[in-house]
Design an enzyme around this catalytic site. Structure first.
Site, PDB file in Angstrom:
ATOM      1  N   GLY A 123       0.787  -1.232   0.000  1.00 53.32           N
ATOM      2  CA  GLY A 123       0.000   0.000   0.000  1.00 53.32           C
ATOM      3  C   GLY A 123       0.814   1.273   0.000  1.00 53.32           C
ATOM      4  O   GLY A 123       0.290   2.339   0.305  1.00 53.32           O
ATOM      5  N   THR A 161       2.157   2.941  -2.562  1.00 56.26           N
ATOM      6  CA  THR A 161       1.714   3.872  -3.587  1.00 56.26           C
ATOM      7  C   THR A 161       0.358   4.452  -3.233  1.00 56.26           C
ATOM      8  O   THR A 161       0.097   5.635  -3.461  1.00 56.26           O
ATOM      9  CB  THR A 161       1.664   3.172  -4.964  1.00 56.26           C
ATOM     10  N   ARG A 202     -27.602  17.999  -3.899  1.00 58.79           N
ATOM     11  CA  ARG A 202     -28.006  19.330  -3.463  1.00 58.79           C
ATOM     12  C   ARG A 202     -29.393  19.240  -2.858  1.00 58.79           C
ATOM     13  O   ARG A 202     -30.122  18.271  -3.077  1.00 58.79           O
ATOM     14  CB  ARG A 202     -28.026  20.292  -4.651  1.00 58.79           C
ATOM     15  N   HIS A 203     -29.767  20.264  -2.123  1.00 55.05           N
ATOM     16  CA  HIS A 203     -31.137  20.364  -1.620  1.00 55.05           C
ATOM     17  C   HIS A 203     -32.060  20.445  -2.836  1.00 55.05           C
ATOM     18  O   HIS A 203     -31.621  20.721  -3.958  1.00 55.05           O
ATOM     19  CB  HIS A 203     -31.268  21.628  -0.787  1.00 55.05           C
ATOM     20  N   ASN A 218     -33.616  29.721  -5.910  1.00 54.38           N
ATOM     21  CA  ASN A 218     -33.212  29.134  -7.191  1.00 54.38           C
ATOM     22  C   ASN A 218     -34.190  29.602  -8.268  1.00 54.38           C
ATOM     23  O   ASN A 218     -33.803  29.982  -9.368  1.00 54.38           O
ATOM     24  CB  ASN A 218     -33.249  27.592  -7.152  1.00 54.38           C
ATOM     25  N   ARG A 244     -33.196  25.087   3.358  1.00 46.47           N
ATOM     26  CA  ARG A 244     -33.479  24.261   2.181  1.00 46.47           C
ATOM     27  C   ARG A 244     -32.830  22.881   2.278  1.00 46.47           C
ATOM     28  O   ARG A 244     -33.393  21.877   1.818  1.00 46.47           O
ATOM     29  CB  ARG A 244     -33.048  24.964   0.902  1.00 46.47           C
ATOM     30  N   GLU A 285     -23.805  26.914   2.651  1.00 48.28           N
ATOM     31  CA  GLU A 285     -23.354  27.403   1.350  1.00 48.28           C
ATOM     32  C   GLU A 285     -22.372  28.568   1.498  1.00 48.28           C
ATOM     33  O   GLU A 285     -22.323  29.235   2.532  1.00 48.28           O
ATOM     34  CB  GLU A 285     -24.577  27.843   0.518  1.00 48.28           C
ATOM     35  N   HIS A 288     -25.035  22.088  -0.668  1.00 44.09           N
ATOM     36  CA  HIS A 288     -25.232  23.164  -1.632  1.00 44.09           C
ATOM     37  C   HIS A 288     -24.197  23.110  -2.739  1.00 44.09           C
ATOM     38  O   HIS A 288     -23.182  22.449  -2.628  1.00 44.09           O
ATOM     39  CB  HIS A 288     -25.156  24.510  -0.912  1.00 44.09           C
TER      40      HIS A 288
END
Lengths: 413, 446
Positions: free
Chosen positions: B21, B23, B225-226, B232, B280, B304, B370
């Site tokens: 392991g 690498t 995402r919400h 939006n 949201r 966000e 978000h």
């Protein structure tokens, strides 16, 4: 508190090690840290059990009476160790999240008995993590005794104590993989560390924390950014620049530090990314010939919708919020902003950095942020945070020493 | 980048038999450093050897008594180290030497070379030890069979030859001892035991924590995402608006999707479920949480990006009121910081603890957050470069399932129609891996 992972299980941290290996110091540090990040944590030790036991002679310090030839003391210590374990169980059965145990754990059979006790008495899911402190550097051991034990010796001498430890060492059994326990061994204060079967979010955090501990008693200076334009207008929040007076005060603080630090340039120097923080730090830094690292983690608490308003305006526009804040100042979150709990979370990486640093530390930041940092070193409960006094034009000097923290304040005129 | 002392160079060297392991650890560390803003690069001994000695080296090539081969291998190792030194001299911050380095002599030589070239360089040796034959077999199967050394052999032959190669190394293997006076970390049996010796310093401490939490469990990470929010719909940035009617529908369909993804109670209880503290996201998560009967953890860290004074405006309003900022952001979307707000670089810094948490987890992870935040998270696991972050495509009403494997990351996108619940799946893995292999540079591996 939703932001901290309330684990589904309780956690028991058991300390292992000969006397004068820093177990109590480690337990105090850990306990302080865990309470600060929001867990209900407590230490259970022989000393603690003695204080709760009214029948015992409180003039004898049973934690230090390690004479292996005194049968009576051995029995009392075993009794107290057992009582501490029982008190631990009660604590976790009720409101406790994490318990630290500093009792008799030097042999495999002691540890086996402890494990059985927990299994038998605890009716909920729990995890045990063992923390062993090993030291073979005689100077370190001597320092340890001088700093934390000497004042408590009544008729004992250091030589007597170290000889008693030597006898105890003959029966001491270090933690082994065959015991099927998950543990961390700290050897010679972090020179070497061994970790076995590390599992879980909280243990992982604890290990990261322990990796940074050391025994240097270095100073930590907390300074507020100096007077800003908003101060003059009585507004909170914002990102104002220093006023003329503020710049002057920064100069004076710089002069204070020239005297205080005596030309030492190896300083761990942090400030926020806010204009007043950067400006104060620049002026002070120029005087000392050092540069501050700017980190957003030290930015002032986000006042959300109240940002840029005066206290009167807030009282007029948002009376409901003022009420909420009075009722619960620690957890109150400014709408679209932060609470003290959010700030603690944000400032945690800085605490790691301060702990790690063996050089003096200088932090230039802002009221709410400094309250949280100060509380880490000085307060036992985070509920005290909103009431902490961090005056402007004042350098707060903290020197953490074993078991507590020295503090001095200097008002800069 | 905040909190780091850029002036000190760091060299990390791996130690260990093949298929332990090394690498994997090198690449993970490299990814982590580049992510934190350091200039980091891996130098793989094996790649140098392949380029110079060819890829047809049978196990006899690795016999410690084969003098000619030994000399060739030593020369290749020296070249790798030279390139690393040059990289650090030309602005690099962290150089990672990925090699077996199993003899005290070799390590001593490397340590001396590094210390003599740089004043105050920090070196860290990471030894990976593994005695579990199942783990080793698995490693060989997952990573060696596709190795250029074996492209002309069938898998069984390749495995036999590789196991012989390991035997050759075992003859000369000397584990790190304290008297070598090196700063080292030994990780044994994939993290069951870890020894840290004389490791001090900001970055090295971070490495220790990182390595302690590494594992190779291929657990999935779901990012969504919400549902569509009121802002939006109005095309506004910032704010703490609630879900629109369409967004609420998405939350329902999302809950259905996850319900079918996690069929049993045991699996559901193991899920690590994060969301932000914004309405949201919380509302979307609540619908999912109710259906699966689990609780999300609300982290402010996942809120966000803070758009400061532009909060609540549309892009055209911003262009009107703050034309200079609007232009600046167009040119440098990555570094541009909204006045009193954040930049993408601030975000990347902010979410580091969450990345750490996800790396650590061995159970499925579910994150409802978000756009900007998910761009950062996605980029880290999907191994995109930082400059790409601000323009990554993270659409609404889509679940992105990432499954990081040894050297690459599987991705599957599930587009959910919020009204009909219809699902469209897009997978991307085999082609991506083959494409990246064909353009793999020989000496160094970014």
């Amino acid at each position: 508190m939703q932001q901290y992972k309330k684990t589904q299980y309780k956690l028991i941290l058991v300390l292992v090690g000969l006397p004068a290996r820093g177990k109590t110091h480690i337990s105090y540090k850990l306990n302080r840290y865990l309470n600060w990040i929001g867990y209900k944590s407590e230490i259970f030790s022989i000393k603690g059990a003695q204080q709760k036991d009214a029948q015992l002679d409180q003039n004898i310090d049973y934690e230090l009476e390690i004479d292996p030839t005194n049968q009576q003391f051995i029995e009392v210590r075993q009794q107290l160790s057992f009582q501490a374990a029982q008190q631990l169980v009660t604590f976790l059965q009720n409101e406790g999240d994490i318990a630290l145990y500093n009792g008799l754990t030097s042999t495999k059979s002691d540890r086996q008995k402890l494990k059985s006790l927990f299994k038998e008495k605890l009716n909920l899911e729990f995890q045990v993590f063992w923390i062993e402190s090993i030291c073979d550097d005689p100077q370190v051991i001597l320092n340890n005794i001088n700093e934390s034990k000497l004042s408590r010796f009544k008729e004992k001498t250091i030589d007597q104590f170290t000889n008693q430890i030597k006898v105890l060492a003959q029966d001491y059994q270090t933690l082994e993989n065959t015991e099927n326990i998950s543990y961390i061994k700290l050897i010679n204060i972090g020179k070497q560390v061994k970790v076995h079967m590390l599992e879980g979010y909280l243990c992982s955090k604890i290990v990261s924390f322990l990796l940074n501990l050391h025994a240097n008693n270095r100073q930590i200076y907390l300074v507020r950014s100096c007077e800003s334009e908003y101060h003059l207008l009585d507004k909170i929040g914002g990102d104002p620049e220093l006023s003329a007076m503020g710049k002057q005060h920064s100069q004076q603080i710089g002069n204070y530090f020239i005297e205080e630090l005596k030309g030492n340039k190896n300083i761990t120097f942090f400030t926020s990314q806010m204009k007043r923080g950067i400006q104060t730090a620049e002026i002070v830094g120029d005087k000392l010939g050092i540069k501050a690292l700017k980190t957003k983690n030290l930015d002032e608490i986000d006042y959300g919708i109240c940002d840029g308003l005066t206290l009167k305006e807030i009282a007029a526009k948002y009376p409901k919020q003022i009420k909420e804040r009075k009722a619960n100042p620690l957890e109150f979150k400014y709408p679209r902003g932060e609470s003290f709990l959010d700030v603690i979370h944000r400032v945690e990486p800085i605490i790691y950095e301060i702990e790690r640093s063996r050089d003096p530390v200088l932090v230039v930041a802002h009221v709410a942020v400094l309250k949280c940092l100060y509380a880490y070193y000085h307060c036992n409960q985070i509920s005290e945070i909103p009431n902490i006094d961090i005056p402007i034009n004042c350098v707060i000097k903290l020197v953490p020493i074993p078991y507590h923290c020295l503090e001095s304040r200097v008002i800069i005129k | 980048m905040q909190g780091c002392n850029r002036s000190q160079k760091i060299a990390i060297c791996t130690v260990g038999l093949p298929a332990r392991g090394k690498t994997y650890i090198s690449r993970k560390l490299n990814r982590y450093f580049n992510w934190l803003g350091y200039k980091s690069r891996v130098f793989i001994n094996g790649n140098y050897r392949r380029e110079i000695c060819g890829t047809e080296c049978k196990s006899q090539f690795f016999d410690p008594h084969n003098e000619e081969a030994q000399k060739a291998r030593n020369d290749c190792a020296k070249m790798a180290l030279q390139d690393l030194i040059q990289f650090l001299q030309n602005g690099g911050d962290v150089g990672i030497l990925d090699g077996t380095n199993i003899t005290k002599e070799r390590r001593h030589q490397i340590e001396n070379d590094l210390k003599s070239q740089f004043n105050g360089i920090q070196t860290l040796w990471i030894e990976s030890i593994c005695n579990d034959s199942k783990v080793i077999q698995n490693n060989i199967r997952l990573t060696k069979i596709n190795n250029p050394d074996y492209c002309n052999m069938n898998p069984e032959q390749a495995t036999i030859d590789f196991l012989n190669r390991i035997k050759m190394y075992e003859q000369a293997y000397e584990t790190i001892t304290d008297d070598e006076n090196l700063s080292y970390i030994k990780t044994m049996n994939v993290g069951a035991d870890i020894i840290v010796h004389q490791v001090y310093g900001f970055l090295l401490s971070k490495i220790v924590s990182f390595i302690m939490n590494l594992h190779t469990y291929p657990r999935p990470i779901y990012l969504s995402r919400h549902g569509e929010s009121q802002y939006n719909v109005d095309d506004r940035v910032g704010g703490d608006s609630d879900l629109s009617a369409l967004g609420e529908m998405y939350a329902e369909k999302l809950a259905d999707f996850f319900y079918s993804e996690f069929p049993t109670k045991e699996i559901k209880n193991e899920i690590i479920f994060f969301t932000s503290t914004m309405r949201r996201a919380v509302h979307t998560s609540d619908v999912v949480a109710q259906k699966l009967e689990i609780q999300p953890l609300q982290l402010k860290t996942l809120d966000e990006i803070n758009v400061g004074i532009c909060d609540g405006m549309t892009y055209s309003e911003i262009a009107q009121k703050f034309p200079n900022d609007f232009q600046e952001r167009k040119i440098n979307k990555l570094g541009y910081r909204y006045p009193r707000g954040e930049s993408y670089l601030d975000l990347i810094s902010r979410i580091e603890p969450v990345i750490f948490e996800i790396e650590r987890s061995r159970q499925p992870v579910m994150i409802i957050a978000h756009q900007a935040i998910l761009r950062c998270l996605y980029a880290y696991f999907h191994q995109n470069e930082i400059p790409e972050v601000p323009t990554l495509d993270i659409p609404l009403h889509c679940v992105i399932k990432l499954t990081p494997a040894a050297y690459f990351c599987f991705e599957k996108r599930v587009l959910i129609n919020p009204q009909t619940g219809e699902i469209q799946q897009k997978e991307e893995f085999v082609e991506e891996f083959l494409r990246s292999k064909s353009k793999q540079k020989s000496f160094i591996d970014l």
